[in-house]
Design an enzyme around this catalytic site. Structure first.
Site, PDB file in Angstrom:
ATOM      1  CG  ASP A   1      -9.194   2.373  -0.970  1.00  0.00           C
ATOM      2  OD1 ASP A   1      -8.886   1.019  -1.034  1.00  0.00           O
ATOM      3  OD2 ASP A   1      -8.822   3.295  -0.130  1.00  0.00           O
TER       4      ASP A   1
ATOM      5  CG  ASP B   1      -2.233   0.690   1.084  1.00  0.00           C
ATOM      6  OD1 ASP B   1      -2.278   1.513   0.108  1.00  0.00           O
ATOM      7  OD2 ASP B   1      -3.326   0.310   1.810  1.00  0.00           O
TER       8      ASP B   1
HETATM    9  C1  DGJ Z   1      -6.043   1.618   1.635  1.00  0.00           C
HETATM   10  C2  DGJ Z   1      -6.141   0.408   0.876  1.00  0.00           C
HETATM   11  O1  DGJ Z   1      -6.848   0.711  -0.259  1.00  0.00           O
HETATM   12  C3  DGJ Z   1      -7.444  -0.244   1.604  1.00  0.00           C
HETATM   13  O2  DGJ Z   1      -7.587  -1.549   0.791  1.00  0.00           O
HETATM   14  C4  DGJ Z   1      -6.767  -0.709   2.936  1.00  0.00           C
HETATM   15  O3  DGJ Z   1      -5.448  -1.711   2.742  1.00  0.00           O
HETATM   16  C5  DGJ Z   1      -6.390   0.588   3.656  1.00  0.00           C
HETATM   17  N1  DGJ Z   1      -5.427   1.237   2.914  1.00  0.00           N
HETATM   18  C6  DGJ Z   1      -5.454  -0.068   4.934  1.00  0.00           C
HETATM   19  O4  DGJ Z   1      -5.178   0.864   5.652  1.00  0.00           O
END
Ligand code: DGJ
Length: 741
Positions: A538, A472
């Protein structure tokens, strides 16, 4: 591939080299006339076989007329355009020495190599190939290596490296490679977007001037151009000539489309260097990123298919059996509890899930997003016995285990930030950049910082049976500098990241990495050189994903798109959707689940299991076939399909993304089929027709095991008249060539 002798010495001057590269319906005609800088005489439709005389005549006939009140020599638009040739648009090289000299190099070509062999003849016809041009300006003391490749897929890619051959520093501001596009192609399409709504298309007309998409986020960006297309007016998914470029870089970068009043038009790209980042000491080289170019004679789907073929032909490309994945994020967020997660794993395994991914919150003091980031040590507080009990449970159920990291980031409230404040990217000792998601950026270009992060990740991946990292990156790089000097360091950070991923991959063969950046903020072809999937967004709301997946797939094949079935009510938008719509949407990607299965009903779980069975059956088709799109008469119905390479099988989803103004929005055509083949068309049972099907004459036949048998030509040209579908629903059609055909 061969070099043929020049058959027309009368029109070919000394030092002239022309190369005609051809692949998959594309011609690329490269020209170095009299040692001038390399130019593209033609990038587009296949010109057929040419000889040296043809190439010389084409070069002559396409040389622009000397314009009134312009330089007295015909304009030469190089791949690296230069002022010295009369080009007054965006220059290929922008830079200078400290005294201001060297701002306008006059490069000449000193060598041309075709697949590493010097080109001796004046004309070289060949198939897909790699060409290297060596250029220099001895007086201004710069040299350039310009690489141009035509790939089997018909994709062109080019990049430039500039070396300072002088005895003092040279500061490069930008290195931009370009490809010419006909003036008639003045309709532009690129992508924009934001967090939770990545890759929204935007269309406009290119007028005289520059359409410049600059990115200073230090990551590819939720609003990245993704692909910048220029096409004939009115182009759509299957019609119109199109030229498109993609700058493959995960840091600051540029895409540009430029229309010059001199009578030329181009597409281009390169890295965006922050002030001072391009300073080259004597003998130092700056290498720009690959800029990919796709030509299509027939609409956007061909552009997408060329990129998909390119990615699928790479040796490291993923297999077709992309494992059904369960990611725990929207199920538990930071609430890590072994019993709950084991239960989730049991439920997942019972459904046929093949990979289980533990997301954020397993390390340090990370109980929410305010602390602990950067401390890649398993938390004693929530995991007193380490991750072993969960990893063993998951692998014991036959699933792979995946783990979340965010290696480039740090919370100010973390052991790492307290121990090494000098590793935080900042413009000064006494000031930090604004926080974003309560975090700062760790400077991986500092060797000790890189080593520390590497060692912590390496230790965890070595200790546990980890098949997969969700990598991430949750903030933009703002004022990203090396704290001790105050010098901008986004360029160095991007390459340090690449090296970290490459090193971990080499140390852990078979390890997969997902590129996530607060959703789909890092989707580009250079990150894809070392990652195996992107998290598209997301936002898992299927209505939003219909658009985001559709446009992310303009560059990436479906097997690389993380595509999950979430809970009925979207955590991002609050919308409620049926499982059928959520699953049909997610099916056209690398399928996953992101839903607290303990909250799902028995009926939902049974339906979900059916979708997983279906996904496992059709994934070889989804991940090898040609991607096609279409829709109804208006924009209310969107068709997304995959047709096998032999055109014997196809799967289409038709989604109603909004209610139509028309009672029946016209037939939906099924593209990509063999017109002469007879197909059996069946409605996939997990996605039944809506109740209004009583008025649909073919409803019973299509739902029966035998389906309806139709010629491909009928389906492609006349299509299927659909009943009114409920808004935000979809149906799924499966086609196979009827027995005997
Ligand atoms: C952003 C990601 O896109 C989510 O899927 C998740 O992993 C969160 N960060 C976790 O902090």
């Amino acid at each position: 591939m061969s070099n043929t002798p020049n058959s027309s010495p009368a029109v070919t001057a000394p030092h002239t080299r022309r190369l005609h590269l051809r692949a998959a319906g594309v011609s690329l005609l490269l020209d170095v006339t009299e040692g001038n800088i390399p130019a593209v005489t033609h990038w587009g439709a296949d010109l057929g076989e040419l000889d040296a005389a043809d190439a010389a005549s084409i070069a002559l006939l396409t040389t622009p007329t000397v314009a009134h009140n312009a330089v007295d020599t015909p304009l030469r638009l190089g791949i690296l355009p230069q002022l010295a040739d009369g080009w007054l648009g965006t220059p290929g090289i922008s830079g200078a020495r400290d005294d201001g000299s060297g701002f306008a190099p006059r490069l000449t070509t000193t060598a041309v190599l075709l697949d590493d062999a010097p080109v001796a003849a004046s004309f070289a016809p060949c198939g897909p190939a790699r060409v290297r041009f060596d250029l220099c300006d001895q007086k201004e003391r710069v040299s350039v290596v310009l690489e141009v490749e035509l790939l089997e897929s018909g994709i062109v890619r080019t990049r430039a490296s500039l070396t300072n051959t002088g005895a003092d520093d040279y500061t490069l501001d930008a290195l931009t490679v370009t490809l010419p596009v006909p003036l008639a192609a003045d309709e532009m399409l690129d992508l924009a977007g934001r967090w939770g709504k990545e890759r929204t298309p935007q269309r406009s007309r290119l007028v005289v001037g520059t359409h410049l998409r600059e990115n200073r986020r230090g990551r590819t960006g939720h609003d990245a151009a993704h692909l910048l297309h220029l096409g004939m007016p009115g182009f759509d998914v299957r019609g119109g000539e199109i030229w498109a470029v993609h700058t493959a870089f995960s840091g600051n970068h540029r895409h540009l489309a430029e229309r010059s009043s001199l009578g030329a038009q181009l597409l281009g790209g390169g890295e965006l260097l922050l002030a001072g980042e391009g300073r080259l000491a004597p003998s130092e080289t700056h290498q720009g990123p690959w800029v990919y170019g796709a030509y299509s004679a027939a609409g956007l789907d061909t552009v997408a298919q060329r990129f998909h073929r390119t990615l699928r032909s790479r040796p490291q490309h993923v297999d077709v059996d992309r494992p059904v994945t369960l990611n725990v994020w929207e199920a538990v967020y930071f609430d890590h509890d072994l019993a709950r997660l084991r239960d989730l794993a049991d439920r997942a395994a019972a459904l046929g899930v093949e990979r289980f991914v533990l997301d954020d919150g397993w390390f340090g003091s990370r109980r929410d997003d305010r602390s602990g980031l950067g401390d890649w040590v398993v938390s004693d507080e929530v995991w007193p016995d380490g991750l072993g009990p969960l990893v063993d449970h998951v692998t014991g159920l036959g699933m792979q285990f995946g783990l979340w990291f965010e290696p480039e980031m740090v919370n100010e409230d973390s052991d790492l930030a307290r121990a090494h404040p000098e590793w935080i990217m900042a413009p000064r000792h006494d000031r930090l950049p604004l926080e974003s998601r309560h975090q700062q950026v760790l400077n991986l270009s500092i060797p000790a910082a890189w080593q520390h992060v590497h060692d912590q990740i390496h230790a965890i991946v070595s200790r546990y049976d980890i098949a997969y990292i969700k990598w991430d990156h949750n903030r933009d790089l703002v004022e990203a500098a090396t704290r001790s000097t105050g010098a901008a360091a986004t360029h160095a950070q991007t390459y340090a990241l690449y090296r970290l991923m490459d090193t971990l991959k080499a140390e852990h063969p078979g390890l997969e990495i997902e590129s996530c950046s607060s959703g789909g903020g890092r989707v580009d072809l250079e990150i894809l050189e070392r990652t195996d999937r992107v998290w598209v967004s997301d936002c898992i709301d299927p209505l939003e994903r219909q658009q985001m997946n559709r446009w992310t797939a303009q560059l990436l094949p479906l097997e690389l798109l993380g595509s999950h079935i979430a809970s009925g009510r979207s955590h991002t938008t609050g919308r409620l959707h049926t499982l059928a719509f959520r699953a049909t949407t997610a099916l056209f990607g690398h399928l996953g689940i992101e839903w607290d299965l303990a909250q799902a009903s028995e009926t939902e779980l049974a339906e979900l299991a059916d979708w997983i069975v279906l996904y496992k059956r059709v994934r070889p088709l989804l991940f090898t076939g040609d991607y096609v799109r279409g829709g109804g008469e208006d924009d209310s119905l969107w068709l997304t399909g995959v047709v096998s390479q032999d055109r014997r099988h196809a799967l289409y989803q038709i989604a109603c993304v909004t209610r139509s103004d028309l009672a029946t929005p016209g037939p939906v055509l099924l593209p990509g089929l063999d017109p002469s083949a007879r197909y059996r068309v069946r409605l996939v049972p997990v996605s039944p027709l809506p109740p209004s099907r009583a008025h649909t004459p073919w409803a019973d036949d299509i739902a029966s095991p035998g389906g309806i048998t139709v010629r491909g030509s009928g389906l492609t040209h006349l299509g299927i008249a659909l009943p009114e579908l409920p808004a935000e629903s979809a149906l799924l059609l499966e086609l196979s060539v009827a027995d005997g055909d």
